[in-house]
Enzyme design. Structure first.
Site, PDB file in Angstrom:
ATOM      1  N   PRO A  75      22.113  -9.120 -37.354  1.00  0.00           N
ATOM      2  CA  PRO A  75      21.892  -8.416 -36.074  1.00  0.00           C
ATOM      3  C   PRO A  75      21.446  -9.367 -34.968  1.00  0.00           C
ATOM      4  O   PRO A  75      21.165 -10.543 -35.230  1.00  0.00           O
ATOM      5  CB  PRO A  75      20.757  -7.439 -36.420  1.00  0.00           C
ATOM      6  CG  PRO A  75      20.013  -8.112 -37.527  1.00  0.00           C
ATOM      7  CD  PRO A  75      21.022  -8.893 -38.308  1.00  0.00           C
ATOM      8  N   LEU A 209      38.847  -8.533 -27.849  1.00  0.00           N
ATOM      9  CA  LEU A 209      39.082  -7.083 -27.937  1.00  0.00           C
ATOM     10  C   LEU A 209      38.172  -6.337 -26.966  1.00  0.00           C
ATOM     11  O   LEU A 209      38.629  -5.462 -26.214  1.00  0.00           O
ATOM     12  CB  LEU A 209      38.822  -6.591 -29.365  1.00  0.00           C
ATOM     13  CG  LEU A 209      39.855  -7.015 -30.407  1.00  0.00           C
ATOM     14  CD1 LEU A 209      39.369  -6.691 -31.819  1.00  0.00           C
ATOM     15  CD2 LEU A 209      41.201  -6.345 -30.150  1.00  0.00           C
ATOM     16  N   CYS A 258      29.204  -4.246 -33.858  1.00  0.00           N
ATOM     17  CA  CYS A 258      29.763  -5.600 -33.811  1.00  0.00           C
ATOM     18  C   CYS A 258      29.990  -6.162 -32.400  1.00  0.00           C
ATOM     19  O   CYS A 258      29.550  -7.276 -32.115  1.00  0.00           O
ATOM     20  CB  CYS A 258      31.080  -5.638 -34.579  1.00  0.00           C
ATOM     21  SG  CYS A 258      30.834  -5.334 -36.338  1.00  0.00           S
TER      22      CYS A 258
HETATM   23  N1  LIG Z   1      30.575  -2.971 -39.875  1.00  0.00           N
HETATM   24  C1  LIG Z   1      31.732  -3.541 -39.586  1.00  0.00           C
HETATM   25  O1  LIG Z   1      32.699  -2.907 -39.170  1.00  0.00           O
HETATM   26  C2  LIG Z   1      31.915  -5.018 -39.745  1.00  0.00           C
HETATM   27  C3  LIG Z   1      33.200  -5.567 -39.585  1.00  0.00           C
HETATM   28  C4  LIG Z   1      33.357  -6.936 -39.740  1.00  0.00           C
HETATM   29  C5  LIG Z   1      32.251  -7.720 -40.012  1.00  0.00           C
HETATM   30  N2  LIG Z   1      31.019  -7.160 -40.129  1.00  0.00           N
HETATM   31  C6  LIG Z   1      29.899  -8.044 -40.404  1.00  0.00           C
HETATM   32  O2  LIG Z   1      29.461  -7.811 -41.736  1.00  0.00           O
HETATM   33  C7  LIG Z   1      28.048  -7.995 -41.847  1.00  0.00           C
HETATM   34  C8  LIG Z   1      27.407  -6.757 -42.444  1.00  0.00           C
HETATM   35  O3  LIG Z   1      27.659  -5.660 -41.585  1.00  0.00           O
HETATM   36  P1  LIG Z   1      27.313  -4.166 -42.005  1.00  0.00           P
HETATM   37  O4  LIG Z   1      27.772  -3.284 -40.903  1.00  0.00           O
HETATM   38  O5  LIG Z   1      27.812  -3.904 -43.390  1.00  0.00           O
HETATM   39  O6  LIG Z   1      25.701  -4.254 -42.041  1.00  0.00           O
HETATM   40  P2  LIG Z   1      24.662  -3.285 -42.733  1.00  0.00           P
HETATM   41  O7  LIG Z   1      23.356  -3.538 -42.057  1.00  0.00           O
HETATM   42  O8  LIG Z   1      25.207  -1.898 -42.782  1.00  0.00           O
HETATM   43  O9  LIG Z   1      24.590  -3.786 -44.254  1.00  0.00           O
HETATM   44  C9  LIG Z   1      24.002  -4.982 -44.660  1.00  0.00           C
HETATM   45  C10 LIG Z   1      23.347  -4.762 -46.027  1.00  0.00           C
HETATM   46  O10 LIG Z   1      22.839  -6.010 -46.492  1.00  0.00           O
HETATM   47  C11 LIG Z   1      21.679  -5.735 -47.264  1.00  0.00           C
HETATM   48  N3  LIG Z   1      20.906  -6.977 -47.423  1.00  0.00           N
HETATM   49  C12 LIG Z   1      20.237  -7.682 -46.477  1.00  0.00           C
HETATM   50  N4  LIG Z   1      19.694  -8.798 -47.003  1.00  0.00           N
HETATM   51  C13 LIG Z   1      20.025  -8.810 -48.312  1.00  0.00           C
HETATM   52  C14 LIG Z   1      19.778  -9.708 -49.382  1.00  0.00           C
HETATM   53  N5  LIG Z   1      19.088 -10.837 -49.200  1.00  0.00           N
HETATM   54  N6  LIG Z   1      20.260  -9.402 -50.607  1.00  0.00           N
HETATM   55  C15 LIG Z   1      20.964  -8.270 -50.801  1.00  0.00           C
HETATM   56  N7  LIG Z   1      21.253  -7.387 -49.830  1.00  0.00           N
HETATM   57  C16 LIG Z   1      20.781  -7.643 -48.601  1.00  0.00           C
HETATM   58  C17 LIG Z   1      20.986  -4.656 -46.483  1.00  0.00           C
HETATM   59  O11 LIG Z   1      20.072  -3.948 -47.303  1.00  0.00           O
HETATM   60  C18 LIG Z   1      22.167  -3.797 -46.027  1.00  0.00           C
HETATM   61  O12 LIG Z   1      22.418  -2.728 -46.925  1.00  0.00           O
HETATM   62  C19 LIG Z   1      27.565  -8.330 -40.424  1.00  0.00           C
HETATM   63  O13 LIG Z   1      27.505  -9.720 -40.280  1.00  0.00           O
HETATM   64  C20 LIG Z   1      28.675  -7.758 -39.551  1.00  0.00           C
HETATM   65  O14 LIG Z   1      28.760  -8.422 -38.317  1.00  0.00           O
HETATM   66  C21 LIG Z   1      30.830  -5.819 -40.041  1.00  0.00           C
END
Ligand SMILES: NC(=O)c1ccc[n+]([C@@H]2O[C@H](COP(=O)([O-])OP(=O)(O)OC[C@H]3O[C@@H](n4cnc5c(N)ncnc54)[C@H](O)[C@@H]3O)[C@@H](O)[C@H]2O)c1
Length: 430
Positions: A75, A209, A258
């Site tokens: 984040p 985008l 994002c």
């Molecule tokens: N949401 C999307 O559409 C999307 C698309 C492309 C890329 N991303 C990227 O993917 C990444 C994750 O996004 P998200 O939306 O899934 O985030 P999110 O916050 O929904 O999920 C992240 C998860 O990681 C877990 N976590 C954190 N630290 C941890 C650790 N040390 N060990 C195990 N688990 C841990 C958290 O508990 C959480 O459940 C970000 O970098 C985001 O930019 C997201």
């Protein structure tokens, strides 16, 4: 990971998370998975228990794995240097530390999270300094899926991007990841690059985008001053094959977890490298988005002469877009907050976002002393049939199919998503 498990039945995929409630939900009934995404429950149904597992046993999963995908959150930083702009790398760093501590055999570590350029260097530093002398190869494999269409995007992707070192071991690791995707992706769609190009491509792609959305939204303001119709404009310019029709629909603004965070991260990086003009260019994409959200809410307030005290407003849609239950950075949050500040009484309905999430989003926005008074002016509905149609105005904020069939004859509707008619912000009765 669910799609990899589906397409590669001979590979065991274990998804681990610190959040035990989430893992429990992933192991629970298919209708209550933590993420709503069309097609996801069918994928989970097929692979779960076969070669797809969800667990909180992080150390044992690391120990057993040959390849580890880091998909933790990145984040925007809220404190310290770069607060409000740079990506917070604490989750990535703590994840790398756990891998370093636990791994007793060589591993390939894949950056799946969206990260600032040169993060692989930092991860390698942690793994090499804090590890047990085993060899780590770091790959960058950014995720380009869009929420709401994630499963289709993964099954039928435009491209898969894999960045790795040019060393022999680096290229061997790249090939191992290519082999996984090659189970269902055509070879010409699997692009391999160096690590830095791959890391930066994800930020650049989101910035481009979002820039299209802010560009068309900035022109919607000019249309309203001049009598041009933004939808006619979109069609006219989108038919130029050099421009293309996608992402040219004017709206109340982009949301989601994002775009904003990734552009701010890009802006921070440009500043860090002394590229002030480049930073300012991309920052403007976020500024126009804030302008658009504010402009939309202000239009409603102006319509009622600058004061909404006691006015009943229906907020239809809370998710940042259709087909997702994600409301992170949703424009609905800013619009609702501004209307509440102006005195409005709100009915809020979204087909997929829970009442708890909506209240949590609002809680984040306000200082504790005001929250109870504000909440007393909000009713969250769990079904469209409960909507009280005696509202003074409605704001359509998510393009859910359910809203397209509503009959709003004789109602005042502010259309933030171009759902109702050919004209953006179609305001008026009937
Ligand atoms: N949401 C999307 O559409 C999307 C698309 C492309 C890329 N991303 C990227 O993917 C990444 C994750 O996004 P998200 O939306 O899934 O985030 P999110 O916050 O929904 O999920 C992240 C998860 O990681 C877990 N976590 C954190 N630290 C941890 C650790 N040390 N060990 C195990 N688990 C841990 C958290 O508990 C959480 O459940 C970000 O970098 C985001 O930019 C997201």
């Amino acid at each position: 990971m669910a799609v990899i498990a589906l397409k590669c039945p001979e590979i065991n995929v274990t998804v681990v998370d610190l959040n035990a409630d989430r893992i429990a939900a992933w192991n629970g009934p298919l209708e209550n998975l933590p993420i709503y995404e069309p097609g996801l429950s069918a994928v989970v149904m097929e692979a779960r228990g076969r070669n797809l597992f969800f667990s909180t046993e992080i150390n044992s999963a690391i120990d057993k794995a040959e390849m580890i995908f880091m998909a933790v959150n990145t984040p925007t930083k809220t404190e310290g240097e770069g607060a409000g702009m740079a990506a917070d790398m604490k989750y990535i760093e703590s994840c790398a530390k756990t891998i370093a501590e636990v791994a007793k055999t060589d591993k390939i570590v894949v950056e799946k999270s969206t990260v600032p350029i040169r993060t692989a260097e930092r991860i390698k530093e942690i793994l090499d300094h804090e590890g047990n002398g085993v060899h780590f190869e770091i790959l960058s494999n950014p995720e380009f899926l869009a929420e709401g269409t994630a499963i289709n995007d993964l099954l039928d992707t435009d491209r898969v991007l894999i960045g790795g070192d040019s060393t022999t071991s680096g290229q061997k690791a790249v090939q191992e990841l290519v082999d996984i995707y090659a189970h269902w992706i055509a070879p010409e769609k699997i692009l391999t690059t160096n690590v830095w190009s791959s890391e930066l491509s994800k930020l650049a792609s989101n910035a481009m985008l979002a820039q299209r959305i802010s560009s068309i939204n900035s022109l919607s303001a000019l249309c309203e001053k001049t009598g041009a119709d933004i939808n006619e404009l979109s069609k006219a310019i989108g038919m130029d094959h050099r421009i293309g029709p996608h992402f040219l629909k004017a709206s109340v603004g982009f949301g989601g977890s994002c775009f904003q965070k990734d552009i701010l991260n890009l802006v921070y990086l440009c500043r860090h490298y002394g590229l002030e003009e480049v930073a300012e260019y991309w920052h403007q994409v976020v500024k126009i988005n804030d302008y658009q959200k504010n402009r939309f809410a202000q239009k409603i307030i102006d319509h009622f002469g600058g004061d909404l005290t006691g006015k009943k407003i229906a907020i239809l849609g809370w998710a940042f877009k259709a087909n997702t239950n994600d409301s992170r950075e949703s424009p609905a949050i800013d619009v609702a907050a501004k209307l509440l500040r102006a005195g409005a009484v709100l009915q809020i309905y979204d087909p997929m976002v829970s009442k708890e999430s909506i209240f949590r989003d609002i809680d984040f926005y306000w200082e504790a002393s005001k929250i109870n008074e504000l909440k007393s002016r909000i009713t969250v509905l769990d079904s469209m049939s409960k909507l009280d149609f005696s509202f003074d105005a409605a704001a359509l904020l998510t393009e859910w199919q359910e809203f397209k069939n509503l009959d709003f004859s004789n109602q005042l509707v502010f259309d933030g998503r171009g759902i109702l008619s050919s004209s953006f912000y179609s305001i008026g009765k009937g």
